[in-house]
Design a protein around this motif. Structure first.
Motif, mmCIF file in Angstrom:
data_model
loop_
_atom_site.group_PDB
_atom_site.id
_atom_site.type_symbol
_atom_site.label_atom_id
_atom_site.label_comp_id
_atom_site.label_asym_id
_atom_site.label_seq_id
_atom_site.Cartn_x
_atom_site.Cartn_y
_atom_site.Cartn_z
ATOM 1 N N TRP A 182 -14.682 25.535 -7.968
ATOM 2 C CA TRP A 182 -13.284 25.874 -8.220
ATOM 3 C C TRP A 182 -13.135 27.387 -8.293
ATOM 4 O O TRP A 182 -13.990 28.092 -8.857
ATOM 5 C CB TRP A 182 -12.838 25.251 -9.538
ATOM 6 N N VAL A 183 -12.043 27.919 -7.720
ATOM 7 C CA VAL A 183 -11.712 29.336 -7.848
ATOM 8 C C VAL A 183 -10.225 29.478 -8.132
ATOM 9 O O VAL A 183 -9.417 28.651 -7.698
ATOM 10 C CB VAL A 183 -12.070 30.147 -6.583
ATOM 11 N N ASP A 184 -9.871 30.539 -8.863
ATOM 12 C CA ASP A 184 -8.459 30.785 -9.146
ATOM 13 C C ASP A 184 -7.838 31.610 -8.020
ATOM 14 O O ASP A 184 -8.441 31.812 -6.962
ATOM 15 C CB ASP A 184 -8.288 31.434 -10.522
ATOM 16 N N THR A 185 -6.626 32.111 -8.233
ATOM 17 C CA THR A 185 -5.929 32.828 -7.166
ATOM 18 C C THR A 185 -6.571 34.162 -6.822
ATOM 19 O O THR A 185 -6.255 34.752 -5.791
ATOM 20 C CB THR A 185 -4.461 33.077 -7.556
ATOM 21 N N ARG A 186 -7.489 34.645 -7.667
ATOM 22 C CA ARG A 186 -8.228 35.883 -7.385
ATOM 23 C C ARG A 186 -9.698 35.595 -7.050
ATOM 24 O O ARG A 186 -10.538 36.466 -7.158
ATOM 25 C CB ARG A 186 -8.120 36.842 -8.560
ATOM 26 N N PHE A 187 -9.964 34.343 -6.697
ATOM 27 C CA PHE A 187 -11.298 33.919 -6.257
ATOM 28 C C PHE A 187 -12.353 33.939 -7.374
ATOM 29 O O PHE A 187 -13.545 33.890 -7.095
ATOM 30 C CB PHE A 187 -11.790 34.774 -5.073
ATOM 31 N N GLU A 188 -11.923 33.991 -8.626
ATOM 32 C CA GLU A 188 -12.871 33.932 -9.738
ATOM 33 C C GLU A 188 -13.155 32.474 -10.069
ATOM 34 O O GLU A 188 -12.253 31.639 -10.125
ATOM 35 C CB GLU A 188 -12.328 34.643 -10.974
ATOM 36 N N SER A 189 -14.420 32.163 -10.297
ATOM 37 C CA SER A 189 -14.845 30.793 -10.552
ATOM 38 C C SER A 189 -14.631 30.422 -12.018
ATOM 39 O O SER A 189 -14.140 31.219 -12.824
ATOM 40 C CB SER A 189 -16.326 30.636 -10.194
ATOM 41 N N ALA A 190 -15.060 29.204 -12.362
ATOM 42 C CA ALA A 190 -14.970 28.747 -13.749
ATOM 43 C C ALA A 190 -15.969 29.472 -14.644
ATOM 44 O O ALA A 190 -15.882 29.367 -15.871
ATOM 45 C CB ALA A 190 -15.204 27.240 -13.816
ATOM 46 N N HIS A 191 -16.920 30.182 -14.066
ATOM 47 C CA HIS A 191 -17.843 31.019 -14.838
ATOM 48 C C HIS A 191 -17.289 32.442 -14.800
ATOM 49 O O HIS A 191 -17.302 33.074 -13.747
ATOM 50 C CB HIS A 191 -19.253 30.979 -14.246
ATOM 51 N N PRO A 192 -16.784 32.972 -15.914
ATOM 52 C CA PRO A 192 -16.119 34.278 -15.904
ATOM 53 C C PRO A 192 -16.987 35.372 -15.296
ATOM 54 O O PRO A 192 -18.177 35.499 -15.593
ATOM 55 C CB PRO A 192 -15.871 34.550 -17.397
ATOM 56 N N GLY A 193 -16.381 36.159 -14.404
ATOM 57 C CA GLY A 193 -17.088 37.270 -13.777
ATOM 58 C C GLY A 193 -17.805 36.915 -12.500
ATOM 59 O O GLY A 193 -18.288 37.806 -11.797
ATOM 60 N N LEU A 194 -17.879 35.626 -12.173
ATOM 61 C CA LEU A 194 -18.528 35.175 -10.948
ATOM 62 C C LEU A 194 -17.449 34.789 -9.938
ATOM 63 O O LEU A 194 -16.646 33.888 -10.187
ATOM 64 C CB LEU A 194 -19.435 33.983 -11.227
ATOM 65 N N PHE A 195 -17.448 35.479 -8.793
ATOM 66 C CA PHE A 195 -16.442 35.271 -7.758
ATOM 67 C C PHE A 195 -17.099 34.702 -6.502
ATOM 68 O O PHE A 195 -18.274 34.957 -6.224
ATOM 69 C CB PHE A 195 -15.760 36.597 -7.404
ATOM 70 N N PHE A 196 -16.315 33.951 -5.732
ATOM 71 C CA PHE A 196 -16.775 33.442 -4.438
ATOM 72 C C PHE A 196 -15.851 33.949 -3.337
ATOM 73 O O PHE A 196 -14.674 34.231 -3.581
ATOM 74 C CB PHE A 196 -16.794 31.910 -4.435
ATOM 75 N N ALA A 197 -16.395 34.042 -2.133
ATOM 76 C CA ALA A 197 -15.594 34.454 -0.978
ATOM 77 C C ALA A 197 -16.111 33.736 0.255
ATOM 78 O O ALA A 197 -17.273 33.349 0.318
ATOM 79 C CB ALA A 197 -15.677 35.972 -0.781
ATOM 80 N N GLY A 198 -15.234 33.559 1.240
ATOM 81 C CA GLY A 198 -15.654 32.965 2.507
ATOM 82 C C GLY A 198 -15.716 31.452 2.467
ATOM 83 O O GLY A 198 -14.879 30.788 1.850
ATOM 84 N N LEU A 199 -16.727 30.917 3.128
ATOM 85 C CA LEU A 199 -16.867 29.482 3.368
ATOM 86 C C LEU A 199 -16.654 28.614 2.130
ATOM 87 O O LEU A 199 -15.998 27.586 2.185
ATOM 88 C CB LEU A 199 -18.248 29.213 3.957
ATOM 89 N N LEU A 200 -17.193 29.037 1.005
ATOM 90 C CA LEU A 200 -17.136 28.225 -0.207
ATOM 91 C C LEU A 200 -15.730 28.097 -0.795
ATOM 92 O O LEU A 200 -15.507 27.289 -1.688
ATOM 93 C CB LEU A 200 -18.080 28.798 -1.267
ATOM 94 N N THR A 201 -14.779 28.875 -0.305
ATOM 95 C CA THR A 201 -13.424 28.827 -0.858
ATOM 96 C C THR A 201 -12.409 28.213 0.109
ATOM 97 O O THR A 201 -11.212 28.211 -0.169
ATOM 98 C CB THR A 201 -12.944 30.231 -1.263
ATOM 99 N N ALA A 202 -12.876 27.676 1.236
ATOM 100 C CA ALA A 202 -11.965 27.130 2.245
ATOM 101 C C ALA A 202 -11.121 25.977 1.711
ATOM 102 O O ALA A 202 -9.963 25.805 2.107
ATOM 103 C CB ALA A 202 -12.744 26.688 3.478
ATOM 104 N N ALA A 203 -11.664 25.178 0.812
ATOM 105 C CA ALA A 203 -10.917 24.037 0.271
ATOM 106 C C ALA A 203 -9.724 24.481 -0.573
ATOM 107 O O ALA A 203 -8.798 23.711 -0.796
ATOM 108 C CB ALA A 203 -11.833 23.153 -0.565
ATOM 109 N N PHE A 204 -9.732 25.745 -1.027
ATOM 110 C CA PHE A 204 -8.641 26.253 -1.856
ATOM 111 C C PHE A 204 -7.690 27.159 -1.086
ATOM 112 O O PHE A 204 -6.511 27.256 -1.421
ATOM 113 C CB PHE A 204 -9.200 27.006 -3.066
ATOM 114 N N PHE A 205 -8.195 27.844 -0.055
ATOM 115 C CA PHE A 205 -7.359 28.802 0.662
ATOM 116 C C PHE A 205 -7.196 28.491 2.152
ATOM 117 O O PHE A 205 -6.549 29.239 2.870
ATOM 118 C CB PHE A 205 -7.910 30.217 0.487
#
Length: 205
Positions: free
Chosen positions: A152-175
């Motif tokens: 899961w990522v929020d609108t700024r690509f931050e995950s449920a673990h604070p300070g850990l962000f994802f980008a690219g392939l792993l966020t396609a289901a959200f963006f």
């Protein structure tokens, strides 16, 4: 306590774009990954672990350990255990829908979960939390309710673990499908840096 404000893992278009934005904003940055270009450190990251009260320890293949306040994992298919289905295999008749999703990632993020998941199924991806093996199992469990779902990522690509962000392939289901190609790199970088800045502002240096 922390050597860096941000460590970016991944040297594809998402990693490079985020690193460029972070450099322009004057953050203490380290950029790591294989097939690195000039601005990155050409080494494989083997582990990303929680460190201290709210930071991270990043370990490379040669045993170097570094500490950072935030991390972005911009992982592509090469860092996951299964490649995504090629775009040429998408079903016919989906061109207009995919074009809308590709050009409006922010609107895609607002769609109901069931609709986003349906579109992700017809726009296939192999992104799953259990394939992010850089992270410890407790962290992976925190990122998603089920291991076969993307983190899961929020609108700024931050995950449920604070300070850990994802980008690219792993966020396609959200963006949406734009995020599976270089098309979404600029959009992602701008949003990620807003999230990083917000997170850094909430922590002491």
């Amino acid at each position: 306590m922390y050597e860096y404000d941000l460590i970016v893992v991944g040297t594809g278009p998402y990693g490079r774009s985020i690193a460029a934005h972070a450099t322009a904003e004057g953050l203490r940055l380290r950029h790591l990954g294989r097939r690195a270009r000039r601005a990155a450190d050409d080494r494989t990251v083997t582990a990303v672990r929680p460190y201290g009260r709210d930071g991270f320890e990043v370990v490379t293949e040669d045993g170097e350990s570094m500490r950072t306040r935030t991390v972005v994992l911009a992982l592509g298919p090469a860092q996951l255990t299964q490649l995504p289905t090629p775009a040429s295999e998408f079903r016919r008749g989906e061109t207009h829908r995919n074009r809308f999703c590709a050009t409006h990632p922010a609107l895609f993020r607002r769609l109901p979960t069931v609709v986003r998941l349906l579109l992700s199924d017809t726009d296939p991806t192999s992104a799953r939390t259990d394939r992010v093996t850089l992270l410890s199992m407790p962290v992976r469990r925190r990122l998603s309710r089920t291991p076969d779902a993307p983190p899961w990522v929020d609108t700024r690509f931050e995950s449920a673990h604070p300070g850990l962000f994802f980008a690219g392939l792993l966020t396609a289901a959200f963006f949406g499908p734009a995020i599976r190609s270089a098309h979404g790199a600029e959009f992602t970088a701008r949003r990620v840096l807003k999230g990083v800045r917000r997170r850094l502002g909430a922590r002491p240096r």
